[in-house]
Structure formats: C-alpha cells, structure tokens
Enzyme design. Sequence first.
Site, PDB file in Angstrom:
ATOM      1  N   HIS A  12      51.342  65.870  56.391  1.00 18.99           N
ATOM      2  CA  HIS A  12      51.347  67.188  57.036  1.00 18.99           C
ATOM      3  C   HIS A  12      52.570  67.931  56.516  1.00 18.99           C
ATOM      4  O   HIS A  12      53.648  67.373  56.515  1.00 18.99           O
ATOM      5  CB  HIS A  12      51.396  67.036  58.570  1.00 18.99           C
ATOM      6  N   HIS A  59      57.794  67.948  65.923  1.00 20.68           N
ATOM      7  CA  HIS A  59      58.942  68.416  65.137  1.00 20.68           C
ATOM      8  C   HIS A  59      59.804  69.407  65.921  1.00 20.68           C
ATOM      9  O   HIS A  59      60.269  70.405  65.383  1.00 20.68           O
ATOM     10  CB  HIS A  59      58.473  69.087  63.857  1.00 20.68           C
ATOM     11  N   HIS A 192      59.254  61.510  51.523  1.00 20.45           N
ATOM     12  CA  HIS A 192      59.982  62.777  51.415  1.00 20.45           C
ATOM     13  C   HIS A 192      61.255  62.731  52.239  1.00 20.45           C
ATOM     14  O   HIS A 192      61.347  61.991  53.221  1.00 20.45           O
ATOM     15  CB  HIS A 192      59.129  63.995  51.769  1.00 20.45           C
ATOM     16  N   GLU A 239      57.754  59.043  58.586  1.00 21.23           N
ATOM     17  CA  GLU A 239      56.560  59.487  59.333  1.00 21.23           C
ATOM     18  C   GLU A 239      55.346  58.611  59.028  1.00 21.23           C
ATOM     19  O   GLU A 239      54.352  58.646  59.775  1.00 21.23           O
ATOM     20  CB  GLU A 239      56.208  60.938  58.970  1.00 21.23           C
TER      21      GLU A 239
HETATM   22  C1  DHB Z   1      57.964  69.322  54.910  1.00 21.10           C
HETATM   23  C2  DHB Z   1      57.376  68.081  55.217  1.00 21.10           C
HETATM   24  C3  DHB Z   1      57.240  67.689  56.546  1.00 21.10           C
HETATM   25  O1  DHB Z   1      56.721  66.483  56.923  1.00 21.10           O
HETATM   26  C4  DHB Z   1      57.639  68.529  57.573  1.00 21.10           C
HETATM   27  O2  DHB Z   1      57.419  68.126  58.833  1.00 21.10           O
HETATM   28  C5  DHB Z   1      58.231  69.754  57.276  1.00 21.10           C
HETATM   29  C6  DHB Z   1      58.385  70.154  55.941  1.00 21.10           C
HETATM   30  C7  DHB Z   1      58.109  69.785  53.491  1.00 21.10           C
HETATM   31  O3  DHB Z   1      57.857  69.008  52.549  1.00 21.10           O
HETATM   32  O4  DHB Z   1      58.446  70.951  53.274  1.00 21.10           O
HETATM   33 FE    FE Z   2      56.831  66.174  59.162  1.00 24.72          FE
END
Ligand code: DHB
Ligand code: FE
Length: 279
Positions: A12, A59, A192, A239
């Site tokens: 997401h 979030h 990430h 996550e």
């Molecule tokens: C991004 C990824 C995420 O899981 C999130 O919650 C907010 C931003 C991103 O890669 O920009």
């Molecule tokens: Fe996220």
Amino acid sequence: MARIVGTITTSHVPAIGGAIAKGLQNDPYWKPFFDGFPPVREWLAKVKPDVVVLVYNDHGLNFFLDKMPTFAVGAASEYRNADEGWGIPTVPPFRGDPELSWHLIEQLVAEEFDLTTCQEMVVDHAFTLPMALCWPDMKWPVRTVPVCVNTVQGPLPSAARCYKLGQAIGRAIASWPGDERVVVMGTGGLSHQLDGERAGFINREFDLAFMDSMVANPAWATRYSTTELVELSGTQGVELLNWVVARGALPGKVRKEHANYHIPISNTASGLMVLEPQG
Ligand code: DHB
Ligand code: FE
C-alpha cells in the site's frame, strides 16, 4: 460454516491513490504495478467473496503514537476514509459486519489475544487503496472487518505472534455459522524505509525469498526478530507482518494463483500475491 476462499497480500503506498485520481494506470512508471491487478479482479469475480477481513497498519489516522494498540479489530457497521495528510482523494465508506467482527473478537480473546475493540474506526490508505485496486469502481461488493497490527512504533509484535494471530483468525472464521465466503487481505511492505540514514532502502533478495515462503513455508519469517526484520526490509518494510497474519489464516496447503513484484512505487518495492487453499 464461513469459508476462507483465499488471501490477497499487497503493498500500500499513498501515491497509488494519486495515480488512480490522475488516471495514470498506463503511464510507463505505473503500468508494471497496475498490470498486477486485472488477474486479481478476475480471481475475485470467480471466488465472489461476501466479506473481506483486512489486516493492515494504521498510519496515524485512527491511532496516533500516544495510543498504539498492538492488535485492534473494528466492530463498526461502517468505516469512513479521511485524508491522513497525503492529499489523496477519499473513497466511499465501507460496510462493516459487526456480527462477524464480534465473533472474531470473542474467539481471539478466548485464544488469549488481548485486542483493542473499535466500535468507531476511520480507515487510511493501507485499507482503502488495496480495496480500490480490487474494485476500481469503488462500489464495494463486500462487507469488511478491519484488523490493525502495530508495525509502526516499537515494541512491535513478533512475526511468530502475527502468524499465530492469523491462525486464530482462520479458526474464528471457520467456526462462524454463517455461509460467508471470506477473503483475508494483508497490506504493506515489501521492503522500504521512508526515514533515517537508510531512507530509500530496498532489499529485493529478501522480498523475493519472503514471497516464496508465503506459498509453502509460511512460518519462514518467524525465524527473525522484529529488529532483524527491520534490518532486512526497512523501518516500513516491516509492514510485511500484515502479510504474515493474512497467510496464517490459511490452513493446509495453498496454491499460488498470482504474483507480481515491481521496484519502485514511490519508495517501496511493491509485492502482490493471491493464494488459494488447495483442494
Ligand atoms: C510510502 C509507503 C508506505 O507504506 C506508506 O505507508 C507511505 C508512503 C511510500 O513509498 O511513499
Ligand atoms: Fe505504509
């Protein structure tokens, strides 16, 4: 008896909402990501779920850092989306399923999961965008049960605990006397990291090993501590615990219906899998 017809696990990223709003599905940057979803929609048309149990991390829209439940389950008749700060358009509200929610809550507490129960709950991009990718007309044909996992602020639940939660969710669904067809979704990851010295961190090798494990070795991630999972996948890559929960809900052998992996979407290595119980 309610039945889990399969799991959908997906990343997401708020920017997906912006891309949908701007109609960028065929833009070269976005196409490899959006192309992952027509097979998911074909599969959904075939399995025709009545309910989605959606495992994700909030979030800061519903829970902020001052109050952070480890596990929370929604028990509302409706879940509204609000702008949590990314400026992406909000989506229509989602129907809840309070009866099934309370059954899950009763069963999970009986199995010693100390949950936070939410009779009011707003949902953010981690809930809304995977739903919009599955049903782009946003006329949601399913009722929903949100399950929130704290993947945000330490201490996080271990992968082992998340896997056990998923198994307990699977048992709770199987013990519901209704005849609902249920899809369990898990959203977030894959690797990430949005902040700190390692901002931009991606670990393709780990992601692919994790996706591989989802099919026949679903407890694989439980060999790692949460700190190790953060090291391997990034501060937000963790996550992927939501995938571990969703996968835990499927007992027995599973078949991989579909998978997609693409780097990057915004800062994220995006993964997508559809798994079906075998037999
Ligand atoms: C991004 C990824 C995420 O899981 C999130 O919650 C907010 C931003 C991103 O890669 O920009
Ligand atoms: Fe996220």
